[in-house]
Enzyme design. Structure first.
Site, PDB file in Angstrom:
ATOM      1  N   ASP A  90       0.873  -1.240   0.054  1.00 49.25           N
ATOM      2  CA  ASP A  90       0.008   0.026  -0.062  1.00 49.25           C
ATOM      3  C   ASP A  90       0.958   1.021   0.066  1.00 49.25           C
ATOM      4  O   ASP A  90       1.387   1.714   1.013  1.00 49.25           O
ATOM      5  CB  ASP A  90      -0.923   0.009   1.362  1.00 49.25           C
ATOM      6  CG  ASP A  90      -2.047  -0.938   1.263  1.00 49.25           C
ATOM      7  OD1 ASP A  90      -2.170  -2.001   0.259  1.00 49.25           O
ATOM      8  OD2 ASP A  90      -3.053  -0.835   1.902  1.00 49.25           O
ATOM      9  N   LYS A 153      -6.574   3.188  -3.124  1.00 51.32           N
ATOM     10  CA  LYS A 153      -7.143   3.163  -1.509  1.00 51.32           C
ATOM     11  C   LYS A 153      -7.276   4.611  -1.251  1.00 51.32           C
ATOM     12  O   LYS A 153      -6.728   5.633  -1.440  1.00 51.32           O
ATOM     13  CB  LYS A 153      -6.070   2.753  -0.987  1.00 51.32           C
ATOM     14  CG  LYS A 153      -6.477   2.544   0.849  1.00 51.32           C
ATOM     15  CD  LYS A 153      -5.119   1.886   1.268  1.00 51.32           C
ATOM     16  CE  LYS A 153      -5.163   1.996   2.827  1.00 51.32           C
ATOM     17  NZ  LYS A 153      -3.902   1.444   3.514  1.00 51.32           N
ATOM     18  N   LYS A 182      -9.966   0.025  -2.091  1.00 49.47           N
ATOM     19  CA  LYS A 182      -9.662  -0.231  -0.803  1.00 49.47           C
ATOM     20  C   LYS A 182     -10.262   0.859  -0.092  1.00 49.47           C
ATOM     21  O   LYS A 182      -9.609   2.122  -0.273  1.00 49.47           O
ATOM     22  CB  LYS A 182      -8.367  -0.654  -0.298  1.00 49.47           C
ATOM     23  CG  LYS A 182      -8.105  -0.863   1.131  1.00 49.47           C
ATOM     24  CD  LYS A 182      -6.664  -1.349   1.311  1.00 49.47           C
ATOM     25  CE  LYS A 182      -6.819  -1.394   2.994  1.00 49.47           C
ATOM     26  NZ  LYS A 182      -5.223  -1.670   3.186  1.00 49.47           N
TER      27      LYS A 182
END
Length: 219
Positions: A90, A153, A182
């Site tokens: 991430d 995300k 996400k």
């Protein structure tokens, strides 16, 4: 909601966490069959050992939490994370370069995406929606998709606000179907999680996964 656990990445990224927190995190993920856990880079090796052969994705962060590191630093962080056992990265994109109107964020993300994919790892990009207008979110989604990332995300959890239903809908409308979303940042209730999934989220990043599962069982 059925299979809520298969959306949840149970997360511990607070500054004061210790080894016992990692052990608890993995134990909870095994108990509830969460899709993954997200830990700081320093704890990836430990988490990998604790997971063993359980079907849990090990996620860590790169360029966290502000994203203004040099690209070379992010690439090295990614290489090390993969070497230590991370399945998914991430990365916080270069919000500062994006705000400056530079093309660099796409170049940086393409480099890291290529590295991840060479090692059959997944790359998720944190765009930090709290600092973006709707138009900027649309532009960010385009950049991420063109750079070849796997997920976009919403948040680090360190900005003024986290995942919002309206952001997820906007992202889903502007991302190709092969790029996941996400939702993360401030997701504390079962109702929140369900609304975000219904809006288009494929993953839920939260430190409240156990509480969400307990609430789900009451529904």
């Amino acid at each position: 909601m059925k299979n809520l656990n298969r959306y949840i990445e149970q997360t511990v990224l607070r500054a004061t966490l210790v080894d016992a927190d990692i052990e608890q995190l993995v134990a909870e993920a095994k108990k509830h069959a969460f899709v993954g856990i997200c830990v700081p880079p320093f704890w990836v090796k430990k988490a990998k050992r604790e997971i063993g052969d359980a079907p849990i994705q090990l996620v860590t962060v790169v360029g966290f939490p502000l994203g203004y590191n040099m690209t070379e630093t992010k690439v090295f962080e990614t290489e090390l994370a993969i070497k230590n056992g991370a399945d998914e990265i991430d990365i916080v994109w270069s919000l500062t370069a994006f705000k400056a109107g530079m093309n660099w964020p796409k170049i940086e993300l393409a480099k890291v995406a290529q590295l991840c994919h060479e090692h059959e790892r997944i790359l998720k990009v944190i765009i930090e929606t709290a600092y973006l207008s709707d138009e900027e979110i649309i532009q960010a989604c385009k950049i991420c998709a063109e750079a070849g990332v796997d997920f976009v995300k919403t948040s680090t959890g360190f900005a003024p606000e986290g995942a919002k239903e309206k952001y997820i809908k906007l992202m889903r409308e502007n991302l190709p179907s092969n790029v996941g979303i996400k939702a993360s940042g401030g997701i504390k209730t079962y109702e929140q999680a369900v609304k975000l999934i219904q809006a288009g989220a494929d993953r839920i990043g939260t430190s409240s996964g156990v509480q969400l599962m307990e609430a789900a069982q009451l529904e």
